[in-house]
Design an enzyme around this catalytic site. Structure first.
Site, mmCIF file in Angstrom:
data_model
loop_
_atom_site.group_PDB
_atom_site.id
_atom_site.type_symbol
_atom_site.label_atom_id
_atom_site.label_comp_id
_atom_site.label_asym_id
_atom_site.label_seq_id
_atom_site.Cartn_x
_atom_site.Cartn_y
_atom_site.Cartn_z
ATOM 1 N N ARG A 18 2.058 -3.724 -3.410
ATOM 2 C CA ARG A 18 1.181 -4.382 -2.436
ATOM 3 C C ARG A 18 1.640 -5.799 -2.121
ATOM 4 O O ARG A 18 1.714 -6.184 -0.948
ATOM 5 C CB ARG A 18 -0.269 -4.382 -2.920
ATOM 6 C CG ARG A 18 -0.884 -2.992 -2.953
ATOM 7 C CD ARG A 18 -2.259 -3.015 -3.558
ATOM 8 N NE ARG A 18 -2.156 -3.506 -4.942
ATOM 9 C CZ ARG A 18 -3.174 -3.995 -5.640
ATOM 10 N NH1 ARG A 18 -4.373 -4.065 -5.101
ATOM 11 N NH2 ARG A 18 -2.999 -4.400 -6.876
ATOM 12 N N ASN A 36 -4.193 -0.086 -2.873
ATOM 13 C CA ASN A 36 -4.032 1.068 -3.759
ATOM 14 C C ASN A 36 -5.182 2.029 -3.502
ATOM 15 O O ASN A 36 -6.301 1.597 -3.209
ATOM 16 C CB ASN A 36 -4.088 0.633 -5.226
ATOM 17 C CG ASN A 36 -2.832 -0.081 -5.676
ATOM 18 O OD1 ASN A 36 -1.782 0.013 -5.057
ATOM 19 N ND2 ASN A 36 -2.941 -0.816 -6.769
#
Length: 92
Positions: A18, A36
């Protein structure tokens, strides 16, 4: 301007996917988000110039150095008008 949603499977959580994605998106000049998912995948939305969005889609096929990407699913979306690229929390 175009928008693509990407879902990436493999060893993609716990490998700075990320944060790396956020940095790549800022460098590419795209807006959107990354998060996520509870099933172990990573989901992202990229919006911007076609070549910049495609650069990000291509990046997700490998991800950061410690990631192991098995599959990437890409779909078109209508523009959302995001004004930044953010890391979103995992949904419950």
């Amino acid at each position: 301007m175009i928008r693509r949603r990407v879902v990436v499977s493999g060893r993609v959580q716990g490998v700075f996917f990320r944060d790396s994605c956020r940095r790549e998106a800022l460098a590419a000049g795209v807006t959107g988000w990354v998060r996520n998912l509870p099933d172990g995948t990573v989901e992202a939305a990229f919006e911007g110039a076609p070549e910049a969005v495609e650069r990000m889609v291509k990046w997700t096929r490998n991800g950061p150095p410690d990631a192991v990407v098995y599959d990437t699913t890409v779909s078109d979306e209508p523009l959302a008008g995001d004004d930044a690229f953010t890391v979103r929390p995992t949904p419950h």
